[in-house]
Design a protein around this motif. Structure first.
Motif, short mmCIF file in Angstrom:
data_model
loop_
_atom_site.label_atom_id
_atom_site.label_comp_id
_atom_site.label_asym_id
_atom_site.label_seq_id
_atom_site.Cartn_x
_atom_site.Cartn_y
_atom_site.Cartn_z
N ALA A 1 -9.90 69.13 86.80
CA ALA A 1 -11.12 68.33 86.71
C ALA A 1 -11.15 67.25 87.78
O ALA A 1 -12.20 66.96 88.37
N SER A 2 -9.98 66.61 88.06
CA SER A 2 -9.93 65.58 89.10
C SER A 2 -10.22 66.17 90.47
O SER A 2 -10.92 65.55 91.30
N GLN B 1 -13.84 66.70 90.77
CA GLN B 1 -14.58 65.45 90.85
C GLN B 1 -14.46 64.79 92.22
O GLN B 1 -15.44 64.25 92.75
N THR B 2 -13.26 64.84 92.79
CA THR B 2 -13.03 64.09 94.04
C THR B 2 -13.19 64.94 95.30
O THR B 2 -13.47 64.40 96.38
N ARG C 1 -14.99 68.08 95.50
CA ARG C 1 -15.92 69.19 95.25
C ARG C 1 -16.56 69.68 96.56
O ARG C 1 -16.74 70.89 96.77
N GLN D 1 -13.72 76.52 93.53
CA GLN D 1 -14.34 75.84 92.39
C GLN D 1 -14.34 76.74 91.14
O GLN D 1 -14.05 76.26 90.03
#
Length: 499
Positions: free
Chosen positions: A295-296, A299-300, A302, A310
């Protein structure tokens, strides 16, 4: 008073005097028949024989009267001058008095022998009763069973009435309503003092009952009351104490057993909770780290990741979250079953419907359609919790999909009075060193590299046990495993609604 209203004591009293008269008449008739053939001494022996028979078969008073009457009859009918109570010579007078003394001594000795014989028979009977009671108490599993056995033993041994009561948590005897208050007071006092009260005990001698505690100080379990007793009946009181001692020992054994089971259950609960904490700390840390990391990254970074990267990260999040959901559900379910205070809420369920619902969910994770099911129609209903059984069968199918690559068989059948659900695969099998602890909850990777192996099977075993069934494993010839769930089938089936 009517004839049929005569008490047994009066009947026994009349029978005793009838026997005395009959023996004296028989001795007198025999003396007259032998009058011209035997001496006076031989005629006296006939009366002595009558006294011996009376002393052995009758109580003390009738036997003594028989002895005196025998000497009197012998003097009246046979000692010269006959038909009078006078004695003609000093020799005959000595003979009459000697016969009287001999008759009384024989009567006393025979009465003592009879009392000792009756005591021996009574003691033997009481010993047998104690042995039988001890045998019955050895198989008693509840205080109420002990109470019923003790009440029967007291009623059989004493005229009573007898009352037996267990000690309640509030310190009061569990007595039936309607009993006199003095009886309850006596039972409270004997439990408080842990001593026998009543006639012949030196404590409350004016009572008409014995009050006996069931236990001693610090281990009191109840009390007994035996009414209409005598102070001189020492043997009876000691026998009552022996009965109460047996009951107290059994009640104490049941208390100890209950305490030991409670301690064992608490120890198992603590051990189970420690195992679950270990499972959570180990099995949840890695997937949580993977979810957070993926998830990190999304988020950072992408914009820097390709669509394939992805999708891979999103797939990892879904996979790890699914694993987290499965391990959490199994852990909570096992905790719930281990700490359940009562029986499951079960209802009549159809195994066809439960299996169908499980297959509908599991086949979403089985795109190759490896699971082949065989569920015959017309199966009897079972009393079960459908959610738990669905979780059990689902866990077995998930394990088979995870640890094997070939075809998986799900077979439902009726064997005797049981319904069996078998999940069979053709995997690599289970190593011998794992078999012994296969159904125990543990955490960590197994030899196949799969995570959390064993917790789902522990849940399955717990669910089967909660349904009064069993879950067994059999290694298949040619490789693979066969897990079989066996559930009892109630012969009293409900009527199904016609469609």
């Amino acid at each position: 008073m009517k004839v049929d209203e005569v008490s047994p004591v009066n009947r026994q009293f009349a029978k005793s005097w009838f026997v005395v008269i009959l023996l004296l008449m028989a001795a007198t008739a025999g003396g007259f028949l032998l009058d011209h053939h035997v001496s006076l001494t031989s005629q006296a022996m006939l009366y002595v024989l009558a006294v011996v028979l009376a002393s052995y078969s009758l109580r003390w008073l009738p036997s003594v009267v028989c002895a005196v009457a025998a000497v009197t009859a012998f003097n009246f009918f046979f000692v010269p001058p006959r038909w009078t109570f006078e004695v003609e010579s000093q020799e005959h007078l000595i003979a009459v008095f000697t016969m009287l003394v001999v008759a009384l001594v024989i009567s006393h000795l025979a009465a003592a022998l009879r009392r000792e014989t009756e005591t021996a028979h009574r003691n033997e009977q009481r010993a047998r009763q104690l042995q039988a009671l001890a045998t019955d108490l050895a198989s008693a599993n509840a205080p109420r069973e002990v109470l019923a056995l003790g009440q029967s033993a007291l009623d059989a041994a004493f005229a009573g009435p007898c009352v037996l009561a267990l000690l309640q948590p509030d310190g009061e005897p569990d007595l039936a309503s309607g009993l006199v208050s003095s009886l309850a007071d006596g039972m409270r006092c004997c439990m408080r003092e842990a001593a026998v009260l009543g006639p012949g005990t030196g404590r409350w001698p004016g009572l008409n009952a014995w009050y006996l505690p069931l236990g001693d100080k610090g281990r009191m379990n109840g009390a007994a009351c035996i009414q209409n007793v005598l102070a001189g009946d020492t043997d009876g009181r000691e026998y009552a104490q022996a009965l109460c001692a047996l009951l107290a020992q059994t009640l104490w054994r049941l208390n100890l057993t209950s305490s030991m089971l409670a301690a064992q259950n608490e120890a198992q609960r603590q051990q189970l909770q420690a195992t679950f904490l270990a499972a959570i700390s180990h099995d949840l840390r890695t997937p949580l780290a993977a979810v957070v990391g993926a998830a990190s990254a999304l988020q950072t970074q992408r914009d820097k990741l390709s669509a394939a990267e992805q999708d891979r990260l999103l797939g990892s999040i879904v996979s790890e979250a699914t694993y987290l959901s499965s391990i959490t559900e199994n852990t909570l379910q096992l905790l719930r079953l281990a700490n359940a205070s009562g029986e499951l809420k079960r209802d009549w369920e159809s195994m066809e419907e439960i299996v169908g619902a499980v297959l509908a969910r599991v086949r979403q994770r089985d795109p190759a359609r490896r699971i082949k099911s065989s569920v015959p129609g017309g199966l009897p209903l079972i009393r079960a919790d459908p959610v738990l059984l669905a979780q059990l069968i689902g866990n077995l199918l998930d394990n088979a999909l995870k640890y094997s690559s070939g075809e998986i068989e799900l077979v439902v059948s009726i064997v005797g009075d049981e319904m069996q659900v078998s999940v069979r695969d053709r995997g690599a099998g289970i190593p011998e060193d794992v078999l012994k602890s296969l159904f125990e909850p543990f955490s960590g990777d197994d030899q196949t590299g799969q995570r959390g192996a064993g917790l789902g099977l522990a849940v399955c075993r717990a669910i089967a046990t909660a349904h009064a069934g069993s879950l067994t494993l059999r290694q298949r010839k040619g490789g693979g495993s066969s897990f079989t769930l066996s559930l009892p089938v109630d012969p009293q089936q409900p009527q199904r609604e016609s469609s």
